[in-house]
Write a protein that holds these residues in place. Structure first.
Motif, PDB file in Angstrom:
ATOM      1  N   HIS A 421       0.830  -1.203   0.000  1.00 49.58           N
ATOM      2  CA  HIS A 421       0.000   0.000   0.000  1.00 49.58           C
ATOM      3  C   HIS A 421       0.867   1.256   0.000  1.00 49.58           C
ATOM      4  CE1 HIS A 421      -2.726   3.167   1.393  1.00 49.58           C
ATOM      5  NE2 HIS A 421      -3.715   2.413   0.932  1.00 49.58           N
ATOM      6  N   GLN A 422       1.857   1.301   0.864  1.00 48.15           N
ATOM      7  CA  GLN A 422       2.882   2.346   0.939  1.00 48.15           C
ATOM      8  C   GLN A 422       2.397   3.707   1.436  1.00 48.15           C
ATOM      9  OE1 GLN A 422       6.603   1.252  -1.847  1.00 48.15           O
ATOM     10  NE2 GLN A 422       5.075   2.453  -2.903  1.00 48.15           N
ATOM     11  N   ASP A 423       1.132   3.845   1.753  1.00 52.21           N
ATOM     12  CA  ASP A 423       0.676   5.132   2.314  1.00 52.21           C
ATOM     13  C   ASP A 423      -0.400   4.890   3.366  1.00 52.21           C
ATOM     14  OD1 ASP A 423       0.593   7.839   2.728  1.00 52.21           O
ATOM     15  OD2 ASP A 423      -0.709   8.276   1.025  1.00 52.21           O
ATOM     16  N   LEU A 424      -0.119   3.961   4.257  1.00 46.12           N
ATOM     17  CA  LEU A 424      -1.050   3.688   5.349  1.00 46.12           C
ATOM     18  C   LEU A 424      -0.935   4.805   6.390  1.00 46.12           C
ATOM     19  CD1 LEU A 424      -0.506  -0.138   5.793  1.00 46.12           C
ATOM     20  CD2 LEU A 424      -2.618   0.970   5.050  1.00 46.12           C
ATOM     21  N   LYS A 425      -2.044   5.463   6.644  1.00 46.27           N
ATOM     22  CA  LYS A 425      -2.117   6.541   7.628  1.00 46.27           C
ATOM     23  C   LYS A 425      -3.591   6.721   7.990  1.00 46.27           C
ATOM     24  CE  LYS A 425      -2.245  10.066   3.976  1.00 46.27           C
ATOM     25  NZ  LYS A 425      -1.594  11.270   3.438  1.00 46.27           N
ATOM     26  N   VAL A 490       2.794   2.191  13.795  1.00 41.66           N
ATOM     27  CA  VAL A 490       2.726   3.617  14.137  1.00 41.66           C
ATOM     28  C   VAL A 490       1.277   4.025  14.391  1.00 41.66           C
ATOM     29  CG1 VAL A 490       3.103   5.966  13.285  1.00 41.66           C
ATOM     30  CG2 VAL A 490       4.832   4.205  12.865  1.00 41.66           C
ATOM     31  N   ILE A 491       0.386   3.572  13.519  1.00 42.97           N
ATOM     32  CA  ILE A 491      -1.040   3.890  13.682  1.00 42.97           C
ATOM     33  C   ILE A 491      -1.574   3.308  14.990  1.00 42.97           C
ATOM     34  CG2 ILE A 491      -3.335   3.462  12.721  1.00 42.97           C
ATOM     35  CD1 ILE A 491      -1.969   3.492   9.932  1.00 42.97           C
ATOM     36  N   THR A 492      -1.197   2.074  15.286  1.00 40.50           N
ATOM     37  CA  THR A 492      -1.639   1.419  16.524  1.00 40.50           C
ATOM     38  C   THR A 492      -1.152   2.191  17.742  1.00 40.50           C
ATOM     39  OG1 THR A 492      -1.500  -0.719  15.387  1.00 40.50           O
ATOM     40  CG2 THR A 492      -1.688  -0.760  17.785  1.00 40.50           C
ATOM     41  N   PHE A 493       0.119   2.599  17.712  1.00 39.88           N
ATOM     42  CA  PHE A 493       0.690   3.386  18.814  1.00 39.88           C
ATOM     43  C   PHE A 493      -0.108   4.671  18.997  1.00 39.88           C
ATOM     44  CE2 PHE A 493       3.395   6.405  20.880  1.00 39.88           C
ATOM     45  CZ  PHE A 493       4.270   5.690  21.677  1.00 39.88           C
ATOM     46  N   GLU A 494      -0.403   5.361  17.906  1.00 41.72           N
ATOM     47  CA  GLU A 494      -1.126   6.629  17.992  1.00 41.72           C
ATOM     48  C   GLU A 494      -2.530   6.429  18.551  1.00 41.72           C
ATOM     49  OE1 GLU A 494      -2.164  10.507  15.164  1.00 41.72           O
ATOM     50  OE2 GLU A 494      -1.527   8.616  14.251  1.00 41.72           O
ATOM     51  N   LEU A 500       1.823  10.554  18.266  1.00 38.88           N
ATOM     52  CA  LEU A 500       2.715   9.764  17.426  1.00 38.88           C
ATOM     53  C   LEU A 500       3.897   9.222  18.229  1.00 38.88           C
ATOM     54  CD1 LEU A 500       2.755  12.073  14.291  1.00 38.88           C
ATOM     55  CD2 LEU A 500       1.866   9.726  14.364  1.00 38.88           C
ATOM     56  N   PRO A 501       4.472   8.088  17.807  1.00 41.45           N
ATOM     57  CA  PRO A 501       5.656   7.561  18.499  1.00 41.45           C
ATOM     58  C   PRO A 501       6.892   8.405  18.200  1.00 41.45           C
ATOM     59  CG  PRO A 501       5.179   6.254  16.543  1.00 41.45           C
ATOM     60  CD  PRO A 501       4.038   7.230  16.692  1.00 41.45           C
TER      61      PRO A 501
END
Length: 602
Positions: A421-425, A490-494, A500-501
């Motif tokens: 995917h390269q743009d997971l956010k 990163v998303i899970t951490f947020e 953000l981490p």
């Protein structure tokens, strides 16, 4: 004399815009081929050969396939094994997703084929006497030849008068007349296949043979025969390729070959060539739609809301004549002269049509001709994960895990198609009113199958959003599924921490040293409700080195959802700091013992 026909697909009219995307070549790949097979002095022919030359879209996405197989003579069903292997390899290869690369497609097919042959041979006490055969295959895709090989059939390439053997025999020699295979299809439940890719040049000639040919003719003799033939026929046709195969079989028979004899010859007549002007002309066959306002119509779809507008694209909520709602995405007129942008926009719907998963937004069917460049997706009612985060600061761990599991299932659907995917956010993840996840936006996807197709376009190498993008992508290294895993972590951490981490420093990193210098802050320090073992899982998934992360997103979810017993972390203090007097006493005793021992032995 027996010869096998070459399967050539009849050309079809390319009606889809997507076909222009992957067939935008001035000259297509052109290979002239010939093949022949003869039982020789044996009672039956246990060899099998096959070539398929597709046309149109499939020629670009899958390429041309040539396969040769030799049924092992000591196996009761060697002939059936070779026939099954050739026919099934060709048909199954062209049935694999066109998002997959050649190596992945071939390995999947060969693994399944090997297990099937091995299973068929289980009626025999010795697996070597069941359904066992060799197999050598060449896949010509764009400007590259991909070789898959197992057994002692051979693949040669003649270039500039020099014959080079690309394959190596998987056999052991017991005596001058006895050779035993060490690897073959159907011999063992596990299969080890040699893979090699070589760049093609116009004029390259590939020769595939079974041992009935190369056991009696040396590589030098094969090269000399082929070189002399080329001198008489510098531009080989299909007929001339087949004629050489027949002549080579006669030569081997005259050299007292006592085995089946099979030959394939493939001559690279032309490689795909692309001119940037021609590419742009084909890509721009559909005009860009103008910016739309509420109430305006395009191809019967009426705009009811403007969902999103940016420098790169517009997204509208539209309804058709039946009142059904869809999302319409249109390209920005800012890029009307940018062929690379147009290609990537067209790839979005191409990818979306090939990812069929409940956690990925679905591209809608369009049953009427398009007057402009756009595509439709299902309409989603809810909010983006970014909006959800503003409403759920430090969400409950159970709710976060529930949503992350759905995101991972969507990511896994991409990875199974060899697509990143390269743009997971959070902006590219949607939470419906029912609480379900949908991954949206395919604009940054890397598709292995498409990446193998030669193009004159300069594609973006660094994609995605810096706050969520893996270090290897930012640094321009080769990325795999673990890059998307990094973004997911990163998303899970947020979601768990509400921020953000790495104190939000990821976006400021541009070199390897920058990434190594950033500090990881434990998520449970920011949200005490998060167990320490979850923090350990997240920290591992966000390792700067991709090799230190979990193997894939599936392993990440397993660890994230598998509670670990609480362990009290104890800091290990060196004994020299804990009790220096005792440390030096022990050292002195050991030195004294060593001194005494040396005196005694001396």
């Amino acid at each position: 004399m027996q010869t096998s026909s070459v399967l050539q697909d009849s050309p079809k009219n390319a009606a889809l815009v997507e076909e222009a995307l992957v067939t935008n070549v001035t000259n297509p790949l052109t290979i002239h081929v010939g093949q022949a097979s003869e039982k020789g002095r044996k009672q039956a022919n246990e060899d099998a050969i096959g070539i398929r030359i597709p046309s149109g879209l499939m020629l670009s996405t899958k390429g041309i396939v040539s396969v040769i197989s030799d049924g092992v003579s000591t196996a009761e069903s060697g002939a059936q094994a070779s026939a099954i292997s050739v026919s099934n390899f060709i048909s199954d290869y062209y049935s694999t997703p066109d998002t997959w690369g050649v190596q992945t497609s071939c390995n999947k097919v060969l693994t399944a084929l090997n297990r099937w042959l091995y299973g068929l041979g289980q009626d025999y006490r010795d697996a070597r006497r069941g359904y066992v055969c060799t197999l050598s295959a060449l896949v010509f895709k764009s400007c590259t030849a991909h070789m898959l090989h197992v057994g002692d059939s051979r693949v040669y390439r003649l270039r500039a008068g020099e014959l080079v053997k690309l394959s190596r025999d998987h056999s052991t020699t017991v005596s001058e007349s006895k050779h035993y295979l060490t690897r073959a299809l159907g011999m063992d439940v596990k299969l080890d296949v040699d893979y090699k890719s070589v760049a093609l040049e116009v004029g390259d000639i590939f020769l595939l043979t079974t041992d009935g040919i190369h056991d009696v003719l040396t590589d030098y003799e094969l090269g000399r025969s082929l070189t002399k033939y080329i001198e008489k026929h510098p531009q080989l046709t299909d007929e001339q390729c087949e004629q050489f195969c027949l002549q080579l079989i006669d030569t081997a028979l005259n050299a007292q070959s006592n085995d089946n004899l099979s030959v394939q010859l493939l001559y690279v007549a032309a490689l795909p060539t692309q001119d940037i002007g021609d590419v742009y002309q084909k890509l721009s066959s559909k005009p860009f739609p103008p910016p739309l306002d509420v109430g305006m119509k395009l191809d019967g779809y009426q705009v009811t809301h403007i969902i999103h507008q940016s420098q790169r694209s517009q997204v509208y909520r539209v309804i058709n004549e039946a009142g059904s709602a869809f999302c319409m995405k249109t390209p920005s007129v800012n890029y009307i002269d940018d062929a690379a942008y147009i290609e990537r926009f067209m790839l979005e719907s191409w990818v979306g049509n090939r990812i069929n998963n409940n956690y990925v937004v679905k591209v809608a069917e369009h049953n009427r001709p398009k007057s402009a460049l756009y595509y439709l997706t299902e309409f989603l009612d809810g909010v983006s994960l970014a909006e959800w985060l503003t409403q759920h600061k430090k969400a409950a761990v159970e709710e976060v895990i529930r949503l992350v599991k759905q995101i991972e299932l969507g990511i896994r659907a991409f990875h199974r198609r060899e697509t990143l995917h390269q743009d997971l956010k959070p902006d590219n993840i949607f939470v419906t009113k029912q609480g379900n996840i949908k991954i949206i936006d395919f604009g940054s996807c890397y598709i292995k199958g498409i990446a193998e197709i030669t193009t004159p376009l300069t594609r973006d190498n660094i994609l995605g959003t810096a706050d969520y993008t893996a270090p290897e992508v930012i640094l321009g290294y080769q990325a795999d599924g673990r890059a998307d895993l990094f973004s997911l972590a990163v998303i899970t951490f947020e979601m768990l921490a509400g921020e953000l981490p790495f104190k939000g420093q990821l976006c400021k990193c541009h070199t390897r040293q920058d990434f190594l210098a950033i500090e990881y802050i434990s998520v449970n320090k920011l949200n005490p409700m998060v167990p320490e073992w979850i923090d350990a899982v997240l920290k591992k998934a966000m390792s700067i080195e991709a090799s230190f992360r979990q193997a894939d997103s599936c392993e990440f979810i397993h660890q994230l959802t598998t509670p670990q017993p609480n362990k009290v972390s104890k800091t290990t203090v060196p004994i020299i700091d804990k009790d220096p007097v005792k440390f030096w006493q022990v050292v002195s005793i050991m030195l004294f013992i060593a001194l005494v021992a040396s005196l005694v032995t001396g």
